[in-house]
Design a protein around this motif. Structure first.
Motif, mmCIF file in Angstrom:
data_model
loop_
_atom_site.group_PDB
_atom_site.id
_atom_site.type_symbol
_atom_site.label_atom_id
_atom_site.label_comp_id
_atom_site.label_asym_id
_atom_site.label_seq_id
_atom_site.Cartn_x
_atom_site.Cartn_y
_atom_site.Cartn_z
ATOM 1 N N THR A 1070 36.398 35.802 22.714
ATOM 2 C CA THR A 1070 36.687 36.530 23.580
ATOM 3 C C THR A 1070 38.150 36.840 23.315
ATOM 4 O O THR A 1070 38.984 36.076 22.840
ATOM 5 N N ASP A 1071 38.728 38.049 23.778
ATOM 6 C CA ASP A 1071 40.147 38.409 23.521
ATOM 7 C C ASP A 1071 40.823 37.712 24.561
ATOM 8 O O ASP A 1071 40.335 37.074 25.647
ATOM 9 N N CYS A 1072 42.179 37.526 24.110
ATOM 10 C CA CYS A 1072 43.311 36.977 24.863
ATOM 11 C C CYS A 1072 43.397 37.794 26.435
ATOM 12 O O CYS A 1072 43.871 38.919 26.330
ATOM 13 N N LEU A 1073 42.859 37.341 27.577
ATOM 14 C CA LEU A 1073 42.697 38.346 28.886
ATOM 15 C C LEU A 1073 44.084 38.619 28.944
ATOM 16 O O LEU A 1073 44.431 39.452 29.555
ATOM 17 N N THR A 1074 45.167 37.676 28.989
ATOM 18 C CA THR A 1074 46.349 37.904 29.541
ATOM 19 C C THR A 1074 47.144 39.339 28.432
ATOM 20 O O THR A 1074 47.759 40.113 29.067
ATOM 21 N N ARG A 1075 46.771 38.840 27.285
ATOM 22 C CA ARG A 1075 47.752 39.907 26.465
ATOM 23 C C ARG A 1075 46.866 41.310 26.610
ATOM 24 O O ARG A 1075 47.439 42.385 26.359
ATOM 25 N N CYS A 1076 45.483 41.317 26.786
ATOM 26 C CA CYS A 1076 44.898 42.544 26.887
ATOM 27 C C CYS A 1076 45.035 43.229 28.200
ATOM 28 O O CYS A 1076 45.143 44.618 28.190
ATOM 29 N N ALA A 1077 45.477 42.463 29.224
ATOM 30 C CA ALA A 1077 45.641 43.116 30.587
ATOM 31 C C ALA A 1077 47.096 43.736 30.303
ATOM 32 O O ALA A 1077 47.327 44.817 30.893
ATOM 33 N N ARG A 1078 47.843 43.258 29.425
ATOM 34 C CA ARG A 1078 49.434 43.719 29.233
ATOM 35 C C ARG A 1078 49.189 45.234 28.423
ATOM 36 O O ARG A 1078 50.166 46.122 28.836
ATOM 37 N N LYS A 1079 48.342 45.138 27.572
ATOM 38 C CA LYS A 1079 48.230 46.352 26.743
ATOM 39 C C LYS A 1079 47.377 47.347 27.519
ATOM 40 O O LYS A 1079 47.675 48.574 27.578
ATOM 41 N N ASP A 1080 46.578 46.880 28.454
ATOM 42 C CA ASP A 1080 46.084 48.108 29.271
ATOM 43 C C ASP A 1080 46.674 48.587 30.408
ATOM 44 O O ASP A 1080 46.664 49.645 30.857
ATOM 45 N N SER A 1081 47.965 47.780 30.643
ATOM 46 C CA SER A 1081 48.691 48.271 31.692
ATOM 47 C C SER A 1081 49.642 49.452 31.052
ATOM 48 O O SER A 1081 50.423 50.165 32.135
ATOM 49 N N SER A 1082 49.734 49.363 30.133
ATOM 50 C CA SER A 1082 50.541 50.556 29.371
ATOM 51 C C SER A 1082 49.834 51.945 29.391
ATOM 52 O O SER A 1082 48.723 52.102 29.309
ATOM 53 N N THR A 1083 50.424 52.807 30.115
ATOM 54 C CA THR A 1083 50.143 54.145 30.190
ATOM 55 C C THR A 1083 50.491 55.216 29.565
ATOM 56 O O THR A 1083 51.515 55.018 28.717
ATOM 57 N N SER A 1084 49.927 56.279 29.165
ATOM 58 C CA SER A 1084 50.522 57.586 28.404
ATOM 59 C C SER A 1084 51.749 58.018 28.929
ATOM 60 O O SER A 1084 52.543 58.175 28.162
ATOM 61 N N GLY A 1085 52.230 57.922 30.009
ATOM 62 C CA GLY A 1085 53.407 58.374 30.415
ATOM 63 C C GLY A 1085 54.560 57.408 30.193
ATOM 64 O O GLY A 1085 55.771 57.603 30.518
ATOM 65 N N SER A 1086 54.489 56.240 29.817
ATOM 66 C CA SER A 1086 55.567 55.289 29.735
ATOM 67 C C SER A 1086 55.003 54.453 28.319
ATOM 68 O O SER A 1086 54.500 53.344 28.318
ATOM 69 N N LEU A 1087 55.227 55.081 27.169
ATOM 70 C CA LEU A 1087 54.889 54.600 25.835
ATOM 71 C C LEU A 1087 55.747 53.470 25.191
ATOM 72 O O LEU A 1087 55.604 52.982 24.307
ATOM 73 N N VAL A 1091 56.785 48.415 28.874
ATOM 74 C CA VAL A 1091 55.799 48.151 27.944
ATOM 75 C C VAL A 1091 56.172 46.583 27.236
ATOM 76 O O VAL A 1091 57.276 46.566 26.870
ATOM 77 N N ASP A 1092 55.026 45.709 27.333
ATOM 78 C CA ASP A 1092 55.275 44.598 26.626
ATOM 79 C C ASP A 1092 55.777 44.575 25.243
ATOM 80 O O ASP A 1092 55.063 45.486 24.428
ATOM 81 N N VAL A 1093 56.492 43.627 24.767
ATOM 82 C CA VAL A 1093 56.980 43.738 23.344
ATOM 83 C C VAL A 1093 55.885 43.656 22.444
ATOM 84 O O VAL A 1093 55.940 44.137 21.321
ATOM 85 N N SER A 1094 54.823 42.945 22.483
ATOM 86 C CA SER A 1094 53.826 42.827 21.780
ATOM 87 C C SER A 1094 53.118 43.942 21.781
ATOM 88 O O SER A 1094 52.446 44.247 20.545
ATOM 89 N N VAL A 1095 52.935 44.843 22.553
ATOM 90 C CA VAL A 1095 52.378 46.133 22.213
ATOM 91 C C VAL A 1095 53.111 47.146 21.482
ATOM 92 O O VAL A 1095 52.362 47.774 20.680
ATOM 93 N N LEU A 1096 54.514 46.954 21.737
ATOM 94 C CA LEU A 1096 55.576 47.903 20.709
ATOM 95 C C LEU A 1096 55.782 47.560 19.429
ATOM 96 O O LEU A 1096 56.139 48.260 18.604
ATOM 97 N N SER A 1097 55.363 46.473 18.967
ATOM 98 C CA SER A 1097 55.605 45.789 17.611
ATOM 99 C C SER A 1097 54.303 45.315 16.792
ATOM 100 O O SER A 1097 53.352 45.310 17.516
#
Length: 1366
Positions: A1070-1087, A1091-1097
């Motif tokens: 299973t994926d890490c639920l916390t980090r997946c939630a952070r990635k899902d929270s990023s929308t196209s209007g706020s790239l 956005v969480d640092v782990s998503v941008l790096s």
């Protein structure tokens, strides 16, 4: 379910009848059980009608019949057409005829709820605080606890008091490490009840009020007090976050298993019963960092060693040793099987769970290492334990004449003398005869058979007690902070009192007599604090209050301790009379207390008496009361053990440890001096110097003496590569000063010095006298602190898992006064403030000009609409219900946030107004001068653009290899003489080949080096971020379900808190639920913003793209701009650039925007992160680290916490700090110091996790600023050192070029050129390249806390600390 009207009753017919018991759950029914005869043909409706008719209750109501099974703990409602007897046949056979509640299978009768009706049973199950029950009764409390218990909710509040029901089962869901952080900074009652919540509230109350705290755990034996104290210590040490500063936490966590092994045993009521009392005092600095600890022990039950009830066992450590020891250890300690020792004999000695005992033995070894016991010390301890067991196998036989007794067997005596390192003859004398001094003459008197057996058992008990005292003493010495002896630092403390519970066995003796007296004192203290003090304060303040009566046990306490007729006083009197017996003692007790209703006499011939305690009647057998009251180590035994060849054994029986230590130092000095002189004489005789040939050479005698007499085996020997032994001196070496200090602190728990004196001129105090003195000191310490209470309840007497015995629990509720306690907590006021304190805390809510008076405070309550029944105004204080206090706090937080928003709004308005006026004035000025200088502005812009274009090629010029070779070619041309110009090409080719070989070597070296992977980078499947930690409280693996035992390593995801074994990492699907939630929270209007640092790096781009662009531009164009990060840019330009960077940062032209606009976006990017760079989880850890008093410790602690950041946060923080160092380097131009940069960036990269209370974040501003400043200053220092090294290389290069000439030798020319190029490359690499951050952490060594890296945030730690010291 059935309605009684119209129910069809089946006749018995020819069906046989069966007896069933039904337990009514009805308010108006007091009967515990209803017995009915029911046939197999009768339905549920018929049984209900029969039961209602028998009970005589309301027949117009509807009732239901429920079946309760022990297996699942749930209640099943039987339908009207079902047959209860058929259900009854499915139960175990032993429950068919009689099924009491204790067997776990029975029926319940209860009424059905009608519309608009509330029934107590349905209401109480949702209450986690007993004070919120709508109706208070003992049955309501019982049903609430039962309902929560079967839902595995073992904790319940009674206002601020925690009630814990022992499930006799480990519940891993309760003690996961994430619960410690979940309850941190949370008020009591906000989350579900938990013991961690009490620890958290006590910890923060200590810090906020600057007062000592104490947590008192009470309850009868088997109620779970020992486990509760372990959880409290674990939580309090985790909150202090002192892992990085000292080994106090490690030692404290290791002390628990050691003391449990040596001081706990299996009894009839408890499998892990503490047979001693302990008081653990944790000392903290005012910043909340743990500084040290003290453990005091009380009344070890020595008699358990030699005799006990047939169903009970000896101390755990004996079984651990006998089952878990290896073959080598069994041979070394001469161990036998458990059945072969007399001291371990019992009715049915069947050792079950041998695998668990072996594991506990390994755990004991690890725990002993954690508290500082080395391998040699552990061997000595185990050899003493083996000797104690062999003492029980010593037998006596009477000679034919009947006057002389013989001791044997010979093999036992030989083994015993070898283990104790004493002569066998002296051992036999000590076991068969005693010395008596009469008129200055010493007489040797032989023992009678009974006296000899008593002397043998007394020796075993005294030796074990001395060993236990020594272990506690040395644990305290390891926990000692040496600075406490050198400097006066104000400290706070939290005490944890884990005292023996109330006991009532089949055979109760002197130990139970003292234990129950202790419980009487603690119950009296609890009653005085909860009832008496609180009600006295209400009456003195003049508020409206109805006094609540409570039980007072002062009469029992006076019967025990009041002179001259108290039990203890009479016992001491009889113990001092040589002709007295246990019978005369019993007669005297009956004579003085026959009229006391609390003292119940027994039959004339029965040697016992009964006392009416607060928890019930207890019958005490008078046998051996006098002997146990004077059971000291005999002088003959003291002389025997002091003559042992082992210094360790001599230390156990010394009367003054400090004096013996000083004599050991002197003895070792004399011996080693004599050894040196012997070596010198031997060398003079042979004519050559004599050196020891190896570890067994001439150094054997002095080092052995030095190790035994002075350092007490604290010298471990390690072999180096050549095979020679290397002596290692530990950090916390014992000295006379520290030993004397720790002995003075723990004098209450140790054996009296008079007892261990071989020539006693004064009679030592009795056991009861010592016990009373230590108990009084304990209660004085507890009385000086603010107490928190934990009331532990035993769920059943059979030690069955998850079984709730209502009768037993109800008995505990009654005698503990829980109903009265809940009543006073419910009717009382949980919060109180003086008028001044209230106004100071809630001044934001008070009207302008309000004073600290009851009228103004009352006016505030009226304006807020506070119910008058929830507060009262006293003479000097205001009393509030806890719910109203929380409401006031929430209102205060909202008002503060509203005020902050208003201030921000006005400040931004003024700032924009000021910018507008400045631009207006500038535009008017340009309009005035525009005709005179039409081309000045455009020319300046053009020149700036031209200079920027020139800067870029120069910046990238040095990184082109062709340019490097061309420059080298030109330099050789200039240095070469005219007749050697033909050799220039040869020299350049030679340099190029050397350079290529050098580069190939570096590439091979990098490829050959193993990849260094830290704990955070080990194996992170499916976005998990795992790190290792050592388990102190047994956990459950979330993947395989098996236990992770204490002292083992576990892996925990820092995001979702998943816990597992190392071997289970491959099983994660299973994926890490916390980090997946952070990635899902990023929308196209706020790239790129918010956005969480782990998503941008990513591994290819460790630093987010937008931040890297902004920082590079600032470093190339704005480092010399004054106030670069202090001033703000245009809001319109910032919004414009922000929109471009969000959608498509590659198209952004940063040169078109002012530098302050770009620096403002850097700060905005950091502020808009969902979680700051220095994460919420580590926020409090960074604050604690910043508060450390010493600079070196502060740096070390902060860098350790930086290492614990997630990988993406770590890389981004590294880049940012490197950038801030560059900014601070240009302080002369930009006026930005490290301190001012820390003030600007601390709110951007550190934010409080508690956003509800704005005052918390405001209070932490200084700490967060200091933390960031430490990072900048330390990296600046390292940067300066690197630049200094570069300057030295440049100077060496210049000096070599001027001194050497090309014509002297081609080889010299080539070397100079290579040196110059290498120096230039090193300079360029150090100056223009951001070094990689190496994060090295060993997977296999938890003690390796510091990684070694040369250029990053985590680099050069120890070296930097050494340089700080210099």
């Amino acid at each position: 379910m059935s309605s009684l009207q119209g129910a069809q009753t089946s006749g018995p017919g020819d069906h046989p009848s069966h007896v069933i018991q039904i337990y009514p759950r009805l308010k108006q029914v007091t009967a515990q059980c209803l017995t009915l005869q029911v046939t197999a043909a009768q339905t549920t409706a018929a049984v209900i009608q029969h039961a209602v008719a028998t009970l005589g209750i309301d027949t117009q109501r509807s009732y239901s019949l429920l079946e309760l099974k022990e297996s699942d703990g749930e209640e099943t409602v039987l339908e009207d057409g079902e047959h209860p007897v058929n259900r009854y046949f499915l139960w175990p056979p032993e429950t068919h005829r009689w099924h009491p509640k204790s067997k776990g299978y029975y029926f319940i009768l209860q009424p059905l709820l009608q519309e608009g009706e509330a029934w107590l049973e349905e209401l109480v199950e949702d209450y986690d605080d007993l004070c919120r029950l709508p109706e208070l009764s003992e049955d309501a409390l019982l049903q609430t606890l039962r309902k929560r218990f079967y839902k595995k909710k073992i904790y319940t509040y009674a206002s601020s008091i925690l009630v814990a029901v022992n499930p006799f089962k480990f519940l891993p869901c309760y003690y996961n490490p994430k619960y410690v952080m979940m309850y941190e900074n949370q008020p009591l009652g906000k989350l579900s009840p938990h013991i961690f919540a009490v620890a958290n509230v006590a910890y923060h109350a200590m810090l906020n009020r600057r007062l000592d705290q104490c947590i008192v755990i009470s309850g009868e034996s088997g109620s779970g007090k020992t486990e509760s104290s372990s959880y409290l210590v674990h939580c309090l040490t985790a909150l202090s976050q002192k892992r990085y500063a000292s080994g106090v936490v490690r030692t404290l966590l290791g002390a628990g298993p050691v003391l449990e092994a040596f001081g706990n045993a299996t009894t009839a009521q408890n499998n892990n019963s503490s047979r001693f009392g302990k008081f653990v005092q944790l000392n903290y600095l005012e910043s909340g960092v743990i500084r040290g600890a003290i453990i005091e022990k009380y009344l070890l039950e020595k008699s358990r060693l030699v005799c006990r009830d047939t169903s009970e066992r000896n101390y755990h450590v004996f079984y651990y040793l006998l089952i878990g020891a290896s073959k080598e250890e069994r041979k070394e300690f001469s161990l036998l099987q458990p059945q072969e020792y007399n001291y371990l004999q019992q009715e049915d000695l069947s050792i079950e769970g041998e695998e668990k005992l072996r594991h506990e033995y390994k755990r004991l070894h690890q725990a002993m290492e954690m508290v500082g016991f080395l391998a040699s010390t552990k061997k000595l301890i185990f050899s003493i334990l083996s000797a104690i067991l062999y003492l029980g196998n010593v037998t006596y036989t009477v000679s034919e004449e009947g006057e002389v007794i013989k001791v044997g067997p010979d093999d036992v005596l030989s083994t015993l003398s070898d283990l104790l390192k004493v002569k066998q003859e002296l051992l036999v004398n000590a076991l068969t005869q005693r010395r008596a001094v009469v008129s200055n003459d010493t007489l040797v008197l032989p023992y009678m058979l009974k006296e000899a057996t008593t002397a043998r058992d007394s020796m075993a008990k005294s030796l074990y007690s001395a060993l236990f005292d020594w272990i506690v003493l040395h644990i305290n010495h390891t926990l000692l902070n040496r600075r406490d002896m050198e400097e006066s630092v104000s400290c706070l403390s939290i005490g944890i009192l884990d005292i023996f519970g109330f006991e009532n066995f089949q055979t109760n003796s002197f130990e139970q007599f003292c234990i129950n007296y202790t419980n009487e004192k603690l119950h009296h203290y609890f009653s005085q604090y909860v009832f008496n003090r609180q009600q006295e304060e209400y009456l003195s303040e003049g508020i409206s209050w109805s006094t609540i009566a409570y039980g007072d046990n002062e009469g029992v306490i006076n019967m025990f301790s009041k002179k001259p007729t108290g039990f203890f006083h009479l016992l001491d009197e009889e113990s001092n009379l040589p002709q007295a017996t246990d019978g005369t003692l019993l007669d005297k007790l009956k004579q003085h207390h026959k009229d006391n209703p609390l003292f119940v006499g027994t039959a004339v011939m029965e040697p016992a008496f009964v006392i009416q305690h607060f928890a019930g009647r207890v019958k005490y057998q008078i046998k051996d009361f006098r002997v146990k009251n004077t059971d000291h180590m005999r002088p003959d035994v003291v002389l025997l053990l002091r003559g042992s060849e082992r210094a360790f054994l001599r230390q156990l029986v010394c009367s003054s440890p400090a004096a013996l230590f000083r004599w050991g130092v002197l003895r070792a000095t004399i011996r080693i001096t004599a050894a040196f002189r012997a070596l010198a004489r031997r060398g003079a005789q042979t004519g050559r110097p004599t050196r020891p040939s190896g570890p067994q050479g001439a150094w054997e005698i002095p080092l052995g003496a030095l190790g035994q007499c002075v350092f007490l085996f604290y010298f471990p020997c390690r072999r180096n590569r050549s095979g020679r032994q290397k002596q290692i001196i530990p950090k916390k070496l014992m000295d006379s000063h520290s030993l004397k200090h720790i002995v003075a602190l723990t004098v209450n728990g140790r054996t009296s010095q008079l007892v261990l004196h071989p020539h006693q001129r004064k009679k030592p105090p009795s056991i009861s006298a010592q016990f009373q003195a230590s108990l009084c000191n304990l209660l004085d310490s507890v009385g000086k602190a603010e107490p928190f209470f934990i009331r532990c309840i035993r769920s059943n007497a059979e030690k069955r898992e998850m079984y709730f015995d209502e009768a037993l629990v109800l008995h505990q509720i009654k005698y503990s006064g829980m109903l009265e306690m809940v009543r006073i907590q419910k009717a009382g006021f949980g919060a109180k403030y003086t008028f001044e304190e209230f106004v100071k805390k809630f001044w934001v809510l008070m009207p302008k000009g309000a004073a600290a008076t009851s009228e103004d405070i009352t006016k505030l309550f009226q304006n807020m609409g506070v119910d008058q029944s929830t507060y009262q105004m006293g003479k000097t204080k205001v009393f509030l219900k806890e719910s109203q206090r929380q409401r006031l706090q929430e209102t205060l937080n909202k008002e503060v946030m509203r005020s902050v928003v208003i201030l921000q709004r006005w400040f931004r308005c003024c700032l924009i107004r000021m910018h507008f006026l400045n631009k207006k004035d500038a535009a008017l000025l340009i309009q005035v001068y525009r005709p005179r200088e039409p081309h000045s502005v455009s020319g300046r812009v053009a020149s700036e653009e031209h200079s920027h274009c020139l800067l870029l090629p120069l910046y990238w010029l040095t990184s082109i290899p062709k340019d490097l070779l061309k420059g080298y070619h030109n330099k050789v041309n200039r240095l070469a003489s005219p007749h050697r110009l033909s050799e220039v090409t040869l020299v350049v080719n030679l340099f190029q080949s050397m350079l290529d070989g050098f580069i190939r070597g570096l590439v091979k070296q990098e490829e050959a080096e193993p990849v260094k992977v830290g704990d955070r980078q080990m194996e992170n499947p499916l976005d998990h971020m795992f790190s290792t930690y050592q388990v102190n409280i047994m956990q459950s693996c979330d993947l395989c379900g098996s236990y992770i035992w204490g002292m083992e390593k576990a892996y925990m995801c820092s995001a979702c808190k998943l816990i597992c074994h190392k071997k289970c990492l491959a099983k994660i699907i299973t994926d890490c639920l916390t980090r997946c939630a952070r990635k899902d929270s990023s929308t196209s209007g706020s790239l790129h913003f918010g956005v969480d640092v782990s998503v941008l790096s990513s591994p290819a781009q460790p630093v987010p793209q937008v931040l890297e662009m902004l920082l590079v531009y600032v470093e190339m164009n704005g480092l010399d701009t004054e106030g670069i990060y202090r001033k703000s840019g245009s809001a319109c330009r910032a919004r414009e650039l922000h929109q471009i960077l969000e959608t498509n940062p590659e198209t952004a032209s940063l040169e078109n925007y002012p530098i302050h606009t770009i620096t403002g976006l850097v700060k905005r990017w950091l502020r808009e992160l969902p979680e700051p760079l220095m994460t919420f989880n580590l926020y409090n850890d960074f604050l604690h680290a910043a508060e450390l008093p010493e600079k070196s410790e502060r740096i070390r602690a902060i860098y350790q916490k930086v290492d614990e950041l997630p990988e993406s946060n770590y890389s981004t923080l590294e880049r940012l700090i490197f950038h801030l160092v560059k900014v601070a380097k240009e302080e002369v131009h930009n006026r930005m110091t490290a301190s001012s940069l820390a003030i600007v960036f601390a709110p951007c990269i550190m934010r409080s996790p508690d956003a509800d209370d704005p005052f918390l974040g405001m209070k932490d501003v200084n700490k967060t600023t200091q933390c960031v400043e430490v990072l900048i200053m330390e990296q600046f220092r390292r940067y300066t050192e690197k630049m200094q090294n570069i300057k030295e290389l440049e100077y060496a290069e210049t000096l070599a070029i001027h001194q050497l000439q090309l014509k002297s030798s081609e080889y010299i020319c080539v070397c100079v050129c290579v040196c110059a190029c290498v120096c230039g490359a090193s300079r360029e690499d150090l100056a223009c390249t951001l070094p990689d951050l190496e994060q090295e952490t060993s997977d296999d060594n938890l003690d390796n806390q510091w990684s070694v890296s040369s250029d990053s945030l985590g680099s050069d730690r120890l070296g930097s600390l050494d340089s700080e010291g210099q």
